[in-house]
Design a protein around this motif. Sequence first.
Motif, mmCIF file in Angstrom:
data_model
loop_
_atom_site.group_PDB
_atom_site.id
_atom_site.type_symbol
_atom_site.label_atom_id
_atom_site.label_comp_id
_atom_site.label_asym_id
_atom_site.label_seq_id
_atom_site.Cartn_x
_atom_site.Cartn_y
_atom_site.Cartn_z
ATOM 1 N N PHE A 242 -31.684 -131.181 47.474
ATOM 2 C CA PHE A 242 -32.056 -131.089 46.067
ATOM 3 C C PHE A 242 -30.883 -130.575 45.252
ATOM 4 N N VAL A 243 -30.893 -130.905 43.968
ATOM 5 C CA VAL A 243 -29.906 -130.372 43.019
ATOM 6 C C VAL A 243 -30.643 -129.966 41.749
ATOM 7 N N PHE A 244 -30.467 -128.702 41.350
ATOM 8 C CA PHE A 244 -31.043 -128.224 40.094
ATOM 9 C C PHE A 244 -29.926 -128.014 39.098
ATOM 10 N N VAL A 245 -29.948 -128.780 38.008
ATOM 11 C CA VAL A 245 -28.913 -128.681 36.987
ATOM 12 C C VAL A 245 -29.468 -129.164 35.656
ATOM 13 N N GLY A 246 -29.096 -128.496 34.583
ATOM 14 C CA GLY A 246 -29.535 -128.899 33.255
ATOM 15 C C GLY A 246 -31.042 -128.850 33.065
ATOM 16 N N GLY A 247 -31.715 -127.946 33.786
ATOM 17 C CA GLY A 247 -33.164 -127.820 33.656
ATOM 18 C C GLY A 247 -33.955 -128.890 34.381
ATOM 19 N N MET A 248 -33.272 -129.723 35.185
ATOM 20 C CA MET A 248 -33.940 -130.799 35.922
ATOM 21 C C MET A 248 -33.700 -130.628 37.419
#
Length: 410
Positions: A242-248
Amino acid sequence: NKTGAGLPFLLFLPYPGSRFNSMEAKKSKLESHPGFTDDLILEILARLPARSLRRFKCVSMPWRDLISDPAHRKKLRQTLAGFLYMTDTDRYNGGRHHFASVSGDGAAAPFDPSVPYLQPNKEEGITQVDSCNGLLLYRRYSKMVVRLPPCWAADFRFVVCNPATGRWVDLPLPTHPEPPAKGSMTALAFDPAVSSHFHVLHFEQREAYITGVDIYSSRTGAWTHRDSGLADKVSLCFGSGFVFVGGMMYLIGTLGATGIKKDCVLLGVDMEGKVWKTISVPYPRRFGTIGLSQGCLHYAIASVNDTNKVPLSVIELWCLKDCDGKELVLKHTANINKLVSKTGKTYMVVEFHPDRDTIFLTSCRRDTLVSYDTRLQKVGCILNLEKRNTQRFLPYVPLYSESFADADGQ
């Protein structure tokens, strides 16, 4: 004013590539200025990325000591310490927990990777699920309910912890608590620069397609369920990361009808489960690797040559520069032919360095983890791994701040 506070500091900074010929020249004008106390310097340094902090350690010995002081770690950003991973030597007890340090000096794990305080008795076990900006997500399960591997255990709960401070929080059961073997994936979302609160997303799948997500918010202390907002039918790719970036939150899925070869896509969902989107990836019929580096989502995949064959030594690195966009752009092409020739092994990308143009590869034999600088085209450290590892590596960046909302603090 943040800009004004940083301006005097920037005027005195040396260029990163500059050299000093004497100890007197090394002494920064900033540290001799009576108006700049250690506290003020720390406030300025706290706004810089970890990569810049490493450079500024070389300005002078006082700066090095100031940045390295354990008492200041809570304020300053940390860089990648290493990777957590597991070995499946005992399929019923969840395997063993390990840590691979990337410091290059053989440093020991910054904490006990088995996290014993999360499994206080022999009847309970934990498995690694995800990591995000210093927090770790585990699945806690009962070993005594049924003699099944942990991925099948229906009696489980999630727990989020900060191993740097020893604080953790037990989560209530999700709205639809399906174990991974029955079609679910779970991700952790946390950005301490935005909020001390975190989210956990528990994706559900029915009849081979994503049907919705349960979202836990530490702000409310509760789960909410959202149905899938995807126009297309997308299946989960288990083990994709998973990648969490920019609120997504992003993960890899497959698009297409059951029974035919499917195209890979990136799937994104916001923390309220209201915004869903898919992003096309290069060479969609093949599986790539996603990760977070320098604030952007990155996607690595083996390249294709002029004869449409897949060379095992050429890797393309793509990135999502615009978090609101839906297009990946090619950033680097890495040739690891020297590494392959030297070791006689084939490799696959498993992770990205959060602050550098560096990828991490594991050999197909699962016995080594290699760092590779894609900008300099240079092999870095080569780490020996424990046998029978699961090839799931969780990046760990220490978080010494106490701002971990709702932690039990036990």
